[in-house]
Design a protein around this motif. Structure first.
Motif, PDB file in Angstrom:
ATOM      1  N   ASP A   1      19.297  67.774  51.348  1.00 19.58           N
ATOM      2  CA  ASP A   1      19.309  68.112  49.959  1.00 19.58           C
ATOM      3  C   ASP A   1      18.121  69.244  49.701  1.00 19.58           C
ATOM      4  O   ASP A   1      17.449  69.837  50.745  1.00 19.58           O
ATOM      5  CB  ASP A   1      18.725  66.750  49.434  1.00 19.58           C
ATOM      6  CG  ASP A   1      19.562  65.714  49.606  1.00 19.58           C
ATOM      7  OD1 ASP A   1      20.797  65.700  49.642  1.00 19.58           O
ATOM      8  OD2 ASP A   1      18.804  64.517  49.817  1.00 19.58           O
ATOM      9  N   LYS A   2      18.318  69.725  48.797  1.00 16.16           N
ATOM     10  CA  LYS A   2      17.318  70.809  48.252  1.00 16.16           C
ATOM     11  C   LYS A   2      15.807  70.717  48.463  1.00 16.16           C
ATOM     12  O   LYS A   2      15.271  71.436  49.049  1.00 16.16           O
ATOM     13  CB  LYS A   2      17.591  71.358  46.917  1.00 16.16           C
ATOM     14  CG  LYS A   2      18.867  71.874  46.404  1.00 16.16           C
ATOM     15  CD  LYS A   2      19.143  72.300  45.269  1.00 16.16           C
ATOM     16  CE  LYS A   2      20.835  72.504  44.800  1.00 16.16           C
ATOM     17  NZ  LYS A   2      20.780  72.678  43.394  1.00 16.16           N
TER      18      LYS A   2
ATOM     19  N   ILE B   1      20.194  70.452  58.159  1.00 19.08           N
ATOM     20  CA  ILE B   1      21.176  71.361  57.735  1.00 19.08           C
ATOM     21  C   ILE B   1      21.391  71.515  56.406  1.00 19.08           C
ATOM     22  O   ILE B   1      21.907  70.496  55.940  1.00 19.08           O
ATOM     23  CB  ILE B   1      22.137  71.855  58.766  1.00 19.08           C
ATOM     24  CG1 ILE B   1      21.757  71.859  59.920  1.00 19.08           C
ATOM     25  CG2 ILE B   1      23.043  72.706  58.128  1.00 19.08           C
ATOM     26  CD1 ILE B   1      22.904  71.812  61.146  1.00 19.08           C
ATOM     27  N   PRO B   2      21.325  72.543  55.480  1.00 21.45           N
ATOM     28  CA  PRO B   2      21.577  72.524  54.128  1.00 21.45           C
ATOM     29  C   PRO B   2      23.088  71.895  53.896  1.00 21.45           C
ATOM     30  O   PRO B   2      24.119  72.422  54.665  1.00 21.45           O
ATOM     31  CB  PRO B   2      21.326  73.790  53.520  1.00 21.45           C
ATOM     32  CG  PRO B   2      20.433  74.207  54.332  1.00 21.45           C
ATOM     33  CD  PRO B   2      20.504  73.717  55.625  1.00 21.45           C
ATOM     34  N   ARG B   3      23.386  71.237  52.743  1.00 19.56           N
ATOM     35  CA  ARG B   3      24.838  70.983  52.505  1.00 19.56           C
ATOM     36  C   ARG B   3      25.593  72.019  52.543  1.00 19.56           C
ATOM     37  O   ARG B   3      26.772  72.026  52.872  1.00 19.56           O
ATOM     38  CB  ARG B   3      24.823  69.973  51.373  1.00 19.56           C
ATOM     39  CG  ARG B   3      24.220  68.892  51.378  1.00 19.56           C
ATOM     40  CD  ARG B   3      24.329  67.841  50.206  1.00 19.56           C
ATOM     41  NE  ARG B   3      23.632  66.522  50.465  1.00 19.56           N
ATOM     42  CZ  ARG B   3      23.852  65.418  50.923  1.00 19.56           C
ATOM     43  NH1 ARG B   3      25.160  65.551  51.415  1.00 19.56           N
ATOM     44  NH2 ARG B   3      23.376  64.332  51.072  1.00 19.56           N
ATOM     45  N   ASP B   4      25.406  73.103  51.757  1.00 19.06           N
ATOM     46  CA  ASP B   4      26.062  74.299  51.615  1.00 19.06           C
ATOM     47  C   ASP B   4      26.412  75.124  52.922  1.00 19.06           C
ATOM     48  O   ASP B   4      27.278  75.885  53.099  1.00 19.06           O
ATOM     49  CB  ASP B   4      25.570  75.302  50.490  1.00 19.06           C
ATOM     50  CG  ASP B   4      24.286  76.219  50.989  1.00 19.06           C
ATOM     51  OD1 ASP B   4      23.685  75.486  51.843  1.00 19.06           O
ATOM     52  OD2 ASP B   4      23.573  76.826  50.181  1.00 19.06           O
TER      53      ASP B   4
ATOM     54  N   GLU C   1      23.868  59.507  56.756  1.00 19.38           N
ATOM     55  CA  GLU C   1      25.040  60.120  56.220  1.00 19.38           C
ATOM     56  C   GLU C   1      25.663  61.040  57.746  1.00 19.38           C
ATOM     57  O   GLU C   1      26.861  61.256  57.830  1.00 19.38           O
ATOM     58  CB  GLU C   1      24.799  61.185  55.226  1.00 19.38           C
ATOM     59  CG  GLU C   1      24.778  60.375  54.005  1.00 19.38           C
ATOM     60  CD  GLU C   1      24.362  61.293  52.892  1.00 19.38           C
ATOM     61  OE1 GLU C   1      24.579  61.045  51.602  1.00 19.38           O
ATOM     62  OE2 GLU C   1      23.690  62.360  53.119  1.00 19.38           O
ATOM     63  N   ALA C   2      24.937  61.549  58.547  1.00 21.70           N
ATOM     64  CA  ALA C   2      24.983  62.166  59.494  1.00 21.70           C
ATOM     65  C   ALA C   2      25.142  61.411  60.961  1.00 21.70           C
ATOM     66  O   ALA C   2      25.725  61.949  61.822  1.00 21.70           O
ATOM     67  CB  ALA C   2      23.987  63.375  59.752  1.00 21.70           C
ATOM     68  N   TYR C   3      24.809  60.315  60.983  1.00 20.54           N
ATOM     69  CA  TYR C   3      24.719  59.525  62.176  1.00 20.54           C
ATOM     70  C   TYR C   3      25.953  58.968  62.540  1.00 20.54           C
ATOM     71  O   TYR C   3      26.675  58.531  61.785  1.00 20.54           O
ATOM     72  CB  TYR C   3      23.767  58.087  62.023  1.00 20.54           C
ATOM     73  CG  TYR C   3      23.336  57.548  63.361  1.00 20.54           C
ATOM     74  CD1 TYR C   3      22.245  58.037  64.071  1.00 20.54           C
ATOM     75  CD2 TYR C   3      24.211  56.360  63.636  1.00 20.54           C
ATOM     76  CE1 TYR C   3      22.330  57.374  65.269  1.00 20.54           C
ATOM     77  CE2 TYR C   3      23.757  55.774  65.001  1.00 20.54           C
ATOM     78  CZ  TYR C   3      22.963  56.498  65.906  1.00 20.54           C
ATOM     79  OH  TYR C   3      22.720  55.776  66.981  1.00 20.54           O
TER      80      TYR C   3
ATOM     81  N   THR D   1      15.923  73.797  59.246  1.00 21.28           N
ATOM     82  CA  THR D   1      16.594  73.537  60.397  1.00 21.28           C
ATOM     83  C   THR D   1      15.984  74.156  61.527  1.00 21.28           C
ATOM     84  O   THR D   1      16.006  73.483  62.860  1.00 21.28           O
ATOM     85  CB  THR D   1      18.005  73.988  60.076  1.00 21.28           C
ATOM     86  OG1 THR D   1      18.391  73.595  59.080  1.00 21.28           O
ATOM     87  CG2 THR D   1      18.872  73.654  61.560  1.00 21.28           C
ATOM     88  N   ARG D   2      15.391  75.324  61.778  1.00 19.34           N
ATOM     89  CA  ARG D   2      14.839  75.961  62.684  1.00 19.34           C
ATOM     90  C   ARG D   2      13.824  75.122  63.297  1.00 19.34           C
ATOM     91  O   ARG D   2      13.310  75.069  64.595  1.00 19.34           O
ATOM     92  CB  ARG D   2      14.170  77.340  62.481  1.00 19.34           C
ATOM     93  CG  ARG D   2      15.450  78.299  62.654  1.00 19.34           C
ATOM     94  CD  ARG D   2      14.763  79.988  62.398  1.00 19.34           C
ATOM     95  NE  ARG D   2      14.965  79.898  60.844  1.00 19.34           N
ATOM     96  CZ  ARG D   2      13.564  80.816  60.406  1.00 19.34           C
ATOM     97  NH1 ARG D   2      12.912  81.475  61.210  1.00 19.34           N
ATOM     98  NH2 ARG D   2      13.846  80.989  59.028  1.00 19.34           N
TER      99      ARG D   2
END
Length: 185
Positions: A140-141, A131-134, A151-153, A87-88
């Protein structure tokens, strides 16, 4: 007197709530356009099951049958491709000239081509997909890809141009090349 004030506040809050825009929802389905007449609607959860478990829903099976073997493999490759970026790095890169240029290639996938309205949502979806799901994201991993971004759009339904998607996939998945070396290490 106190009762009437709470009644007025209650109606005021209700009116304000109804007047506010509804929050954006993530894509629930994708219309895959093959040409002006051939459109197939597939749910994002069906695409997720295909990518994760190799389960092919009846609609996805019909879609795959519309494609010649070479294009079917390209379609599957585009759906399964994942970027292993954290993510960074994605946040630092999302406004870079290299990513702007790469995202500029993506809007033709979305019909109608509304580049000015697609890009901000796409940038946000790319960040959320990284960004990780958790931690509340969609990654995803092993990374994130097209299905994570869908899924995010922030749109309930997406339209994708299959020939444009296949052309993008045929350009190869050398992300360094696509981003002009902007990834850095």
């Amino acid at each position: 007197m106190m009762r009437s004030k709470s009644w007025v506040w209650g109606w005021g809050f209700l009116a304000l709530s109804l007047g506010m825009a509804q929050p954006a929802q993530a894509a629930r389905s994708v219309n895959f356009w093959f040409n002006i007449l051939e459109v197939v609607n597939i749910s994002v959860p069906d695409l997720r099951r295909f990518v994760d478990k190799n389960e092919v829903s009846p609609r996805l099976q019909r879609t795959l049958r519309l494609l010649p073997e070479k294009d079917r493999q390209g379609f599957e490759q585009v759906l399964r491709f994942k970027l292993p970026l954290d993510t960074r790095r994605v946040v630092r890169l999302v406004d870079s000239p290299a990513v702007e240029a790469a995202l500029g290639q993506i809007p033709p996938l979305f019909l109608p081509n509304q580049a000015p309205s697609v890009l901000p949502g796409m940038k946000g979806a790319v960040i959320l997909a990284s960004i990780p799901r958790d931690k509340g994201g969609f990654r995803d991993k092993d990374g994130f890809g097209l299905v994570n971004i869908l899924e995010a759009y922030p749109a309930a339904e997406m339209n994708m141009d299959v020939p444009a998607m296949l052309r993008l996939g045929q350009q190869g998945f050398d992300i360094q090349k696509i981003l002009g070396g902007g990834l850095g290490r």
